[in-house]
Design a protein around this motif. Sequence first.
Motif, PDB file in Angstrom:
ATOM      1  N   TYR A  67       0.845  -1.189   0.000  1.00 19.08           N
ATOM      2  CA  TYR A  67       0.000   0.000   0.000  1.00 19.08           C
ATOM      3  C   TYR A  67       0.881   1.241   0.000  1.00 19.08           C
ATOM      4  O   TYR A  67       2.085   1.185   0.253  1.00 19.08           O
ATOM      5  CB  TYR A  67      -0.949   0.011   1.202  1.00 19.08           C
ATOM      6  CG  TYR A  67      -0.265  -0.036   2.550  1.00 19.08           C
ATOM      7  CD1 TYR A  67      -0.048   1.121   3.287  1.00 19.08           C
ATOM      8  CD2 TYR A  67       0.143  -1.243   3.098  1.00 19.08           C
ATOM      9  CE1 TYR A  67       0.571   1.090   4.510  1.00 19.08           C
ATOM     10  CE2 TYR A  67       0.758  -1.291   4.333  1.00 19.08           C
ATOM     11  CZ  TYR A  67       0.969  -0.122   5.038  1.00 19.08           C
ATOM     12  OH  TYR A  67       1.595  -0.169   6.261  1.00 19.08           O
ATOM     13  N   PHE A  68       0.261   2.378  -0.296  1.00 15.17           N
ATOM     14  CA  PHE A  68       0.991   3.631  -0.440  1.00 15.17           C
ATOM     15  C   PHE A  68       0.590   4.611   0.653  1.00 15.17           C
ATOM     16  O   PHE A  68      -0.571   4.672   1.055  1.00 15.17           O
ATOM     17  CB  PHE A  68       0.720   4.250  -1.813  1.00 15.17           C
ATOM     18  CG  PHE A  68       1.264   3.433  -2.946  1.00 15.17           C
ATOM     19  CD1 PHE A  68       2.565   3.616  -3.398  1.00 15.17           C
ATOM     20  CD2 PHE A  68       0.476   2.463  -3.556  1.00 15.17           C
ATOM     21  CE1 PHE A  68       3.070   2.852  -4.438  1.00 15.17           C
ATOM     22  CE2 PHE A  68       0.972   1.694  -4.594  1.00 15.17           C
ATOM     23  CZ  PHE A  68       2.273   1.893  -5.036  1.00 15.17           C
ATOM     24  N   LEU A  69       1.587   5.361   1.120  1.00 21.80           N
ATOM     25  CA  LEU A  69       1.381   6.379   2.137  1.00 21.80           C
ATOM     26  C   LEU A  69       2.139   7.642   1.736  1.00 21.80           C
ATOM     27  O   LEU A  69       3.151   7.563   1.036  1.00 21.80           O
ATOM     28  CB  LEU A  69       1.920   5.905   3.491  1.00 21.80           C
ATOM     29  CG  LEU A  69       1.227   4.723   4.156  1.00 21.80           C
ATOM     30  CD1 LEU A  69       2.061   4.264   5.352  1.00 21.80           C
ATOM     31  CD2 LEU A  69      -0.169   5.112   4.610  1.00 21.80           C
ATOM     32  N   CYS A 146       5.288   6.915  -0.514  1.00 20.04           N
ATOM     33  CA  CYS A 146       6.142   5.755  -0.306  1.00 20.04           C
ATOM     34  C   CYS A 146       5.310   4.487  -0.464  1.00 20.04           C
ATOM     35  O   CYS A 146       4.076   4.517  -0.356  1.00 20.04           O
ATOM     36  CB  CYS A 146       6.769   5.795   1.088  1.00 20.04           C
ATOM     37  SG  CYS A 146       5.573   5.566   2.423  1.00 20.04           S
ATOM     38  N   ILE A 147       5.994   3.391  -0.724  1.00 24.91           N
ATOM     39  CA  ILE A 147       5.320   2.099  -0.817  1.00 24.91           C
ATOM     40  C   ILE A 147       5.743   1.246   0.367  1.00 24.91           C
ATOM     41  O   ILE A 147       6.912   1.225   0.749  1.00 24.91           O
ATOM     42  CB  ILE A 147       5.627   1.392  -2.157  1.00 24.91           C
ATOM     43  CG1 ILE A 147       4.825   0.096  -2.274  1.00 24.91           C
ATOM     44  CG2 ILE A 147       7.118   1.162  -2.352  1.00 24.91           C
ATOM     45  CD1 ILE A 147       4.851  -0.525  -3.651  1.00 24.91           C
ATOM     46  N   SER A 148       4.771   0.584   0.979  1.00 23.23           N
ATOM     47  CA  SER A 148       5.002  -0.225   2.172  1.00 23.23           C
ATOM     48  C   SER A 148       4.435  -1.619   1.952  1.00 23.23           C
ATOM     49  O   SER A 148       3.395  -1.775   1.307  1.00 23.23           O
ATOM     50  CB  SER A 148       4.326   0.438   3.379  1.00 23.23           C
ATOM     51  OG  SER A 148       4.549  -0.300   4.557  1.00 23.23           O
ATOM     52  N   PRO A 149       5.084  -2.656   2.470  1.00 21.07           N
ATOM     53  CA  PRO A 149       4.591  -4.018   2.253  1.00 21.07           C
ATOM     54  C   PRO A 149       3.340  -4.310   3.072  1.00 21.07           C
ATOM     55  O   PRO A 149       3.056  -3.623   4.057  1.00 21.07           O
ATOM     56  CB  PRO A 149       5.764  -4.890   2.734  1.00 21.07           C
ATOM     57  CG  PRO A 149       6.444  -4.050   3.754  1.00 21.07           C
ATOM     58  CD  PRO A 149       6.326  -2.632   3.269  1.00 21.07           C
ATOM     59  N   ASN A 150       2.602  -5.328   2.670  1.00 24.55           N
ATOM     60  CA  ASN A 150       1.400  -5.692   3.420  1.00 24.55           C
ATOM     61  C   ASN A 150       1.726  -6.563   4.627  1.00 24.55           C
ATOM     62  O   ASN A 150       0.858  -6.828   5.460  1.00 24.55           O
ATOM     63  CB  ASN A 150       0.394  -6.410   2.512  1.00 24.55           C
ATOM     64  CG  ASN A 150       0.895  -7.754   2.045  1.00 24.55           C
ATOM     65  OD1 ASN A 150       1.985  -7.839   1.478  1.00 24.55           O
ATOM     66  ND2 ASN A 150       0.127  -8.815   2.271  1.00 24.55           N
ATOM     67  N   ILE A 190      -1.764   3.228  -8.131  1.00 25.72           N
ATOM     68  CA  ILE A 190      -1.164   3.904  -6.991  1.00 25.72           C
ATOM     69  C   ILE A 190      -2.243   4.721  -6.303  1.00 25.72           C
ATOM     70  O   ILE A 190      -2.652   5.778  -6.782  1.00 25.72           O
ATOM     71  CB  ILE A 190       0.008   4.797  -7.428  1.00 25.72           C
ATOM     72  CG1 ILE A 190       1.137   3.934  -8.009  1.00 25.72           C
ATOM     73  CG2 ILE A 190       0.515   5.639  -6.270  1.00 25.72           C
ATOM     74  CD1 ILE A 190       2.359   4.724  -8.440  1.00 25.72           C
ATOM     75  N   ILE A 191      -2.732   4.206  -5.181  1.00 27.12           N
ATOM     76  CA  ILE A 191      -3.779   4.867  -4.411  1.00 27.12           C
ATOM     77  C   ILE A 191      -3.305   4.956  -2.964  1.00 27.12           C
ATOM     78  O   ILE A 191      -2.963   3.943  -2.350  1.00 27.12           O
ATOM     79  CB  ILE A 191      -5.109   4.094  -4.482  1.00 27.12           C
ATOM     80  CG1 ILE A 191      -5.572   3.968  -5.940  1.00 27.12           C
ATOM     81  CG2 ILE A 191      -6.171   4.787  -3.642  1.00 27.12           C
ATOM     82  CD1 ILE A 191      -6.805   3.093  -6.114  1.00 27.12           C
ATOM     83  N   VAL A 192      -3.293   6.171  -2.423  1.00 25.62           N
ATOM     84  CA  VAL A 192      -2.857   6.362  -1.045  1.00 25.62           C
ATOM     85  C   VAL A 192      -3.897   5.778  -0.093  1.00 25.62           C
ATOM     86  O   VAL A 192      -5.100   5.969  -0.268  1.00 25.62           O
ATOM     87  CB  VAL A 192      -2.639   7.859  -0.751  1.00 25.62           C
ATOM     88  CG1 VAL A 192      -2.360   8.089   0.733  1.00 25.62           C
ATOM     89  CG2 VAL A 192      -1.486   8.389  -1.583  1.00 25.62           C
ATOM     90  N   ASN A 193      -3.416   5.053   0.904  1.00 23.24           N
ATOM     91  CA  ASN A 193      -4.280   4.409   1.883  1.00 23.24           C
ATOM     92  C   ASN A 193      -4.691   5.431   2.939  1.00 23.24           C
ATOM     93  O   ASN A 193      -3.964   5.683   3.897  1.00 23.24           O
ATOM     94  CB  ASN A 193      -3.530   3.233   2.527  1.00 23.24           C
ATOM     95  CG  ASN A 193      -4.420   2.391   3.419  1.00 23.24           C
ATOM     96  OD1 ASN A 193      -5.322   2.898   4.066  1.00 23.24           O
ATOM     97  ND2 ASN A 193      -4.155   1.097   3.452  1.00 23.24           N
ATOM     98  N   ASN A 194      -5.867   6.031   2.792  1.00 20.57           N
ATOM     99  CA  ASN A 194      -6.300   7.077   3.712  1.00 20.57           C
ATOM    100  C   ASN A 194      -6.601   6.546   5.109  1.00 20.57           C
ATOM    101  O   ASN A 194      -6.411   7.248   6.100  1.00 20.57           O
ATOM    102  CB  ASN A 194      -7.537   7.781   3.152  1.00 20.57           C
ATOM    103  CG  ASN A 194      -7.227   8.574   1.901  1.00 20.57           C
ATOM    104  OD1 ASN A 194      -6.188   9.216   1.819  1.00 20.57           O
ATOM    105  ND2 ASN A 194      -8.100   8.525   0.917  1.00 20.57           N
TER     106      ASN A 194
END
Length: 222
Positions: A67-69, A146-150, A190-194
Motif C-alpha cells: 500500500y501507499f502512504l 512511499c510504498i510499504s509491504p502488506n 497507486i492509491i494512497v491508503n487514507n
Amino acid sequence: MQESIVAGINHVFENFSRIIVIEDDLILSTSFIKFCLHYLDVYEKDARVASIHGYAYPIDRSSNQPYFLPGADCWGWATWKRAWTNYDIDMKTYPEFKKTNKIKNIFSDKRIQKFMIRLFDKLYENKMNTWAGRWVYAIYNNNGICISPNVNLISNIGFGNTSTNTKKEDDILNNIPTESLENIIHTESIIVNNKADTFLFEKVFYKSFIQKVFKYVIPNPT
C-alpha cells in the motif's frame, strides 16, 4: 547522527543511483532486500514514488498487495538519487509550503495538518535535530509517496533507556515480529491508503512518533 547519516547517503549517491538504508538496531525479514530491489526497479522512473519501506505499521492490511502512504519512514528503507536530490537540511522552501497551505493537499484531516505544520515549524527553526523529519518534508513538498509491504519486513529492537531516540520499551512499534513474502505482488494502481493515514496519526504519530524520532512534545492539536 543527522549529519553523519546525510553525509553517508550523499556519499553513496556520488557513485550510485539507488540506496538501501539499514540501521544497526533492525532485524530484517529474509524478504526485505528482495522487496526493496523489486520496487527500486519497478518505480525507478516514477517520480510519484519517493521511498520504499520495509516496515509495515500495525494497521489492517486485508489486501495482499503493498500500500501507499504520503511521506517516508526511517526504519529499513530504500530510495533513488532522483528523490534524494530534493532533500534540503535548511528546508528553504518551507515558508512557501506553509504560506500556500500545501499540507491540505496531502492530508484532508485537519488534526494531521496542524500536527505536521507544528512539527515542520520546529524543524525549520532548528529546534529539532533529525534528518528523518526533513526527509519527510522533502517528500511532502514534492508530492511524493512511499510504498510499504502488506506484511512487516523490519523489526526495530532498539527501544530502551540506552537508546538515543526510542526510549519507551512499551512503544506500540517496539519489536514487531517480521514476516516473509511468498510472492511480491506488483500493484498496477497507486492509491494512497487514507485509513492508514488516520491510524498512523491516532495510534502512532501522536502517541509514539514524537518520542521515537523527535524527542519533543507537541500540544494536542484541536
